[in-house]
Design a protein around this motif. Structure first.
Motif, short mmCIF file in Angstrom:
data_model
loop_
_atom_site.label_atom_id
_atom_site.label_comp_id
_atom_site.label_asym_id
_atom_site.label_seq_id
_atom_site.Cartn_x
_atom_site.Cartn_y
_atom_site.Cartn_z
N GLN A 89 40.51 87.58 21.43
CA GLN A 89 39.89 87.01 22.66
C GLN A 89 39.92 85.47 22.94
O GLN A 89 40.57 84.76 22.16
CB GLN A 89 37.98 87.14 22.34
N GLY A 90 39.71 85.33 24.41
CA GLY A 90 40.25 84.05 24.75
C GLY A 90 38.94 83.17 24.99
O GLY A 90 38.04 83.76 25.33
N VAL A 91 39.02 82.06 24.50
CA VAL A 91 37.92 81.01 24.70
C VAL A 91 38.37 79.63 25.55
O VAL A 91 39.24 79.35 25.47
CB VAL A 91 37.33 80.31 23.49
N HIS A 92 37.38 79.57 26.62
CA HIS A 92 37.75 78.26 27.65
C HIS A 92 37.53 77.03 26.74
O HIS A 92 36.24 76.63 26.44
CB HIS A 92 36.83 78.49 28.80
N LEU A 93 38.44 76.22 26.53
CA LEU A 93 38.33 75.08 25.52
C LEU A 93 37.68 73.96 26.54
O LEU A 93 37.17 72.95 25.84
CB LEU A 93 39.78 74.73 25.45
N GLY A 94 37.63 74.21 27.77
CA GLY A 94 36.61 72.90 28.37
C GLY A 94 35.49 72.95 28.12
O GLY A 94 34.65 72.09 28.59
N ASN A 95 34.75 73.99 27.25
CA ASN A 95 33.33 74.27 27.12
C ASN A 95 33.25 73.28 25.55
O ASN A 95 32.15 73.32 25.29
CB ASN A 95 33.20 75.34 26.96
N PHE A 96 34.09 72.69 25.02
CA PHE A 96 34.17 71.87 24.09
C PHE A 96 34.29 70.46 24.03
O PHE A 96 34.44 69.97 25.38
CB PHE A 96 35.12 72.50 23.00
N SER A 97 34.19 69.70 23.25
CA SER A 97 34.20 67.88 23.34
C SER A 97 35.43 67.73 24.03
O SER A 97 36.59 68.38 24.00
CB SER A 97 33.99 67.43 22.05
N ARG A 98 35.54 66.41 24.64
CA ARG A 98 36.57 65.95 25.02
C ARG A 98 37.50 65.75 24.17
O ARG A 98 38.95 65.74 24.39
CB ARG A 98 36.16 64.69 25.97
N GLU A 99 36.90 65.24 23.07
CA GLU A 99 38.06 64.92 21.84
C GLU A 99 38.96 66.23 21.29
O GLU A 99 40.05 66.03 20.99
CB GLU A 99 37.12 64.33 20.68
N LEU A 100 38.13 67.32 21.27
CA LEU A 100 38.93 68.54 21.12
C LEU A 100 39.87 69.01 21.96
O LEU A 100 41.15 69.23 21.80
CB LEU A 100 37.89 69.74 20.67
N LEU A 101 39.33 68.88 23.13
CA LEU A 101 40.10 69.39 24.34
C LEU A 101 41.41 68.42 24.37
O LEU A 101 42.47 68.91 24.74
CB LEU A 101 39.42 68.99 25.74
N ALA A 102 41.40 67.10 24.20
CA ALA A 102 42.51 66.38 24.07
C ALA A 102 43.50 66.37 23.02
O ALA A 102 44.69 65.97 23.12
CB ALA A 102 42.04 64.86 24.04
N SER A 103 43.06 66.83 21.87
CA SER A 103 43.87 66.83 20.70
C SER A 103 44.52 68.41 20.79
O SER A 103 45.45 68.36 19.85
CB SER A 103 42.85 66.92 19.48
N VAL A 104 44.35 69.30 21.42
CA VAL A 104 45.14 70.47 21.13
C VAL A 104 46.19 70.30 22.16
O VAL A 104 45.97 70.43 23.43
CB VAL A 104 43.97 71.68 21.42
N PRO A 105 47.53 70.67 21.61
CA PRO A 105 48.58 70.91 22.73
C PRO A 105 48.47 72.01 23.39
O PRO A 105 47.86 73.17 23.18
CB PRO A 105 50.04 71.21 21.89
N VAL A 106 49.01 71.89 24.93
CA VAL A 106 48.65 72.95 26.01
C VAL A 106 50.22 73.50 26.38
O VAL A 106 50.76 72.61 26.92
CB VAL A 106 47.78 72.20 26.98
N ARG A 107 50.23 74.73 26.40
CA ARG A 107 51.44 75.35 26.90
C ARG A 107 51.08 75.74 28.19
O ARG A 107 50.02 76.50 28.45
CB ARG A 107 52.06 76.28 26.09
N ARG A 108 52.07 75.85 29.12
CA ARG A 108 51.86 76.51 30.40
C ARG A 108 52.39 78.00 30.49
O ARG A 108 53.49 77.96 30.09
CB ARG A 108 52.62 75.42 31.56
N PHE A 109 51.65 78.71 31.26
CA PHE A 109 52.01 80.27 31.17
C PHE A 109 52.11 80.73 32.41
O PHE A 109 51.21 80.46 33.23
CB PHE A 109 51.21 81.03 30.14
N ASP A 110 53.07 81.30 32.96
CA ASP A 110 53.14 82.01 34.22
C ASP A 110 52.71 83.33 34.24
O ASP A 110 53.47 84.28 34.25
CB ASP A 110 54.74 81.93 34.75
N GLY A 111 51.37 83.46 34.25
CA GLY A 111 50.89 84.88 34.30
C GLY A 111 50.75 85.53 35.76
O GLY A 111 50.60 86.72 35.92
N ALA A 112 51.09 84.61 36.67
CA ALA A 112 51.47 85.36 38.01
C ALA A 112 52.54 85.88 38.40
O ALA A 112 52.56 86.94 39.14
CB ALA A 112 51.27 83.99 39.00
N ASP A 113 53.89 85.73 37.68
CA ASP A 113 55.00 86.14 38.09
C ASP A 113 55.88 86.69 36.93
O ASP A 113 55.68 87.77 36.63
CB ASP A 113 55.80 85.29 38.94
#
Length: 120
Positions: A89-113
């Motif tokens: 399952q996927g969890v929206h990370l924006g619902n957690f602390s700013r510190e956690l959000l800033a600490s997790v590396p983010v990859r960009r995914f092209d789910g549109a094409d």
């Protein structure tokens, strides 16, 4: 464990572990509700709802339900409609602390094409 919630607190989530990566997707749904998303094995995220707070939206191939708070409108997570062993399952990370959000590396995914990661 990390605890988070929608804006009004009517949906509360507890992650089973610290996420090591997140995904920012540009599909038609994700680009509207934002992200980034982190993923866990189905059933391992603790989710609590106030009565009447859970809203659902199903789209596309009808395999996932996006869950949001009916009170404040925040997207909280998505879950499989018919979970099988090993489902996630996927969890929206924006619902957690700013510190956690800033600490997790983010990859960009092209789910549109292309349905591939598009990191530089």
């Amino acid at each position: 464990m990390h605890e988070g919630s929608c804006h009004c607190g009517a949906i509360r989530l507890t992650l089973p572990a610290t996420p090591t990566k997140a995904t920012l997707c540009n599909c038609s749904a994700c680009r509207r509700v934002g992200g980034p998303w982190v993923y866990f094995e189905w059933g391992t995220v603790k989710i609590e709802y106030d009565e009447g707070a859970r809203g659902e939206y199903v789209w596309g191939d009808r395999t996932l339900t996006r869950v949001f708070c009916k009170r404040c409108g925040c997207s909280t997570h998505w879950e499989p409609i018919n979970p099988e062993p090993g489902a996630r399952q996927g969890v929206h990370l924006g619902n957690f602390s700013r510190e956690l959000l800033a600490s997790v590396p983010v990859r960009r995914f092209d789910g549109a094409d292309s349905w591939t990661f598009i990191d530089p």
